[in-house]
Motif scaffolding. Structure first.
Motif, PDB file in Angstrom:
ATOM      1  N   LEU A  20     -22.799  -9.441 -20.639  1.00  0.00           N
ATOM      2  CA  LEU A  20     -22.757  -8.232 -21.432  1.00  0.00           C
ATOM      3  C   LEU A  20     -21.814  -8.419 -22.616  1.00  0.00           C
ATOM      4  CD1 LEU A  20     -22.498  -5.511 -18.638  1.00  0.00           C
ATOM      5  CD2 LEU A  20     -24.525  -6.697 -19.518  1.00  0.00           C
ATOM      6  N   SER A  21     -22.138  -7.736 -23.705  1.00  0.00           N
ATOM      7  CA  SER A  21     -21.288  -7.747 -24.888  1.00  0.00           C
ATOM      8  C   SER A  21     -20.960  -6.316 -25.288  1.00  0.00           C
ATOM      9  CB  SER A  21     -21.989  -8.438 -26.058  1.00  0.00           C
ATOM     10  OG  SER A  21     -22.271  -9.783 -25.781  1.00  0.00           O
ATOM     11  N   CYS A  22     -19.796  -6.152 -25.875  1.00  0.00           N
ATOM     12  CA  CYS A  22     -19.368  -4.855 -26.391  1.00  0.00           C
ATOM     13  C   CYS A  22     -18.802  -5.100 -27.786  1.00  0.00           C
ATOM     14  CB  CYS A  22     -18.328  -4.230 -25.481  1.00  0.00           C
ATOM     15  SG  CYS A  22     -17.493  -2.784 -26.173  1.00  0.00           S
ATOM     16  N   ALA A  23     -19.531  -4.644 -28.788  1.00  0.00           N
ATOM     17  CA  ALA A  23     -19.105  -4.826 -30.172  1.00  0.00           C
ATOM     18  C   ALA A  23     -18.372  -3.586 -30.650  1.00  0.00           C
ATOM     19  CB  ALA A  23     -20.316  -5.097 -31.050  1.00  0.00           C
ATOM     20  N   ALA A  24     -17.218  -3.808 -31.238  1.00  0.00           N
ATOM     21  CA  ALA A  24     -16.385  -2.693 -31.692  1.00  0.00           C
ATOM     22  C   ALA A  24     -16.299  -2.669 -33.208  1.00  0.00           C
ATOM     23  CB  ALA A  24     -14.987  -2.818 -31.100  1.00  0.00           C
ATOM     24  N   PHE A  68     -17.299 -11.922 -11.574  1.00  0.00           N
ATOM     25  CA  PHE A  68     -17.331 -11.452 -12.959  1.00  0.00           C
ATOM     26  C   PHE A  68     -16.128 -12.005 -13.719  1.00  0.00           C
ATOM     27  CE2 PHE A  68     -19.774  -7.165 -12.323  1.00  0.00           C
ATOM     28  CZ  PHE A  68     -20.766  -7.847 -11.640  1.00  0.00           C
ATOM     29  N   THR A  69     -16.332 -12.260 -15.019  1.00  0.00           N
ATOM     30  CA  THR A  69     -15.251 -12.710 -15.889  1.00  0.00           C
ATOM     31  C   THR A  69     -15.273 -11.919 -17.184  1.00  0.00           C
ATOM     32  OG1 THR A  69     -15.395 -14.965 -14.989  1.00  0.00           O
ATOM     33  CG2 THR A  69     -14.209 -14.675 -17.069  1.00  0.00           C
ATOM     34  N   ILE A  70     -14.151 -11.293 -17.493  1.00  0.00           N
ATOM     35  CA  ILE A  70     -14.028 -10.563 -18.754  1.00  0.00           C
ATOM     36  C   ILE A  70     -13.330 -11.464 -19.767  1.00  0.00           C
ATOM     37  CG2 ILE A  70     -11.834  -9.472 -18.085  1.00  0.00           C
ATOM     38  CD1 ILE A  70     -12.754  -6.962 -19.636  1.00  0.00           C
ATOM     39  N   THR A  78     -15.261  -8.298 -30.328  1.00  0.00           N
ATOM     40  CA  THR A  78     -16.209  -8.222 -29.222  1.00  0.00           C
ATOM     41  C   THR A  78     -15.517  -8.568 -27.905  1.00  0.00           C
ATOM     42  OG1 THR A  78     -18.040  -8.842 -30.682  1.00  0.00           O
ATOM     43  CG2 THR A  78     -18.414  -9.062 -28.322  1.00  0.00           C
ATOM     44  N   VAL A  79     -15.876  -7.819 -26.872  1.00  0.00           N
ATOM     45  CA  VAL A  79     -15.447  -8.122 -25.516  1.00  0.00           C
ATOM     46  C   VAL A  79     -16.694  -8.410 -24.684  1.00  0.00           C
ATOM     47  CG1 VAL A  79     -15.401  -5.690 -24.825  1.00  0.00           C
ATOM     48  CG2 VAL A  79     -14.025  -7.364 -23.584  1.00  0.00           C
ATOM     49  N   TYR A  80     -16.562  -9.335 -23.743  1.00  0.00           N
ATOM     50  CA  TYR A  80     -17.699  -9.787 -22.954  1.00  0.00           C
ATOM     51  C   TYR A  80     -17.449  -9.554 -21.459  1.00  0.00           C
ATOM     52  CZ  TYR A  80     -18.474 -12.390 -27.291  1.00  0.00           C
ATOM     53  OH  TYR A  80     -18.645 -12.736 -28.615  1.00  0.00           O
TER      54      TYR A  80
END
Length: 120
Positions: A20-24, A68-70, A78-80
């Motif tokens: 998963l990706s989170c774009a800020a 899981f790995t953050i 971006t956070v994954y």
């Protein structure tokens, strides 16, 4: 004002993987701890993982520890969340959030989330 957009969800068989990706948006992303949460059908939103502003510290819910790995890339805002060995109980909508550093407390804002479905 930071806005967050999650992506990367999908349908996967048990034992599979997703990233998963989170774009800020916004210039303050790199100063905040970040976290991932999920909401399973019929349940409250729950904490999954968090990472410090510089990526040096991570913390996981017991249910995902070891699977899981953050991670984060501040240059890309971006956070994954790398999810391996997925289980049907990992099914849900996954959200990212700014976090209060050193805690499981989200600041928000909440995006639309990304759906993860794990089939048995």
């Amino acid at each position: 004002q930071v806005q967050l957009v999650e992506s990367g969800g999908g349908l996967v068989q048990a034992g599979g993987s997703l990233r998963l990706s989170c774009a800020a948006s916004g210039r303050t992303f790199s100063t905040y701890a970040m976290g991932w949460f999920r909401r399973a059908p019929g349940k409250e939103r729950e904490f999954v993982a968090t990472i410090s502003w510089n990526g040096g510290d991570t913390y996981y819910a017991d249910s995902v520890k070891g699977r899981f790995t953050i991670s984060r890339d501040n240059a890309k805002n971006t956070v994954y969340l790398q999810m391996n060995s997925l289980k049907p109980e990992d099914t849900g909508v996954y959200y990212c959030s700014l976090m209060i550093g050193g805690s499981r407390a989200p600041i928000g804002p909440w995006g639309q989330g990304t759906q993860v479905t794990v089939s048995s």
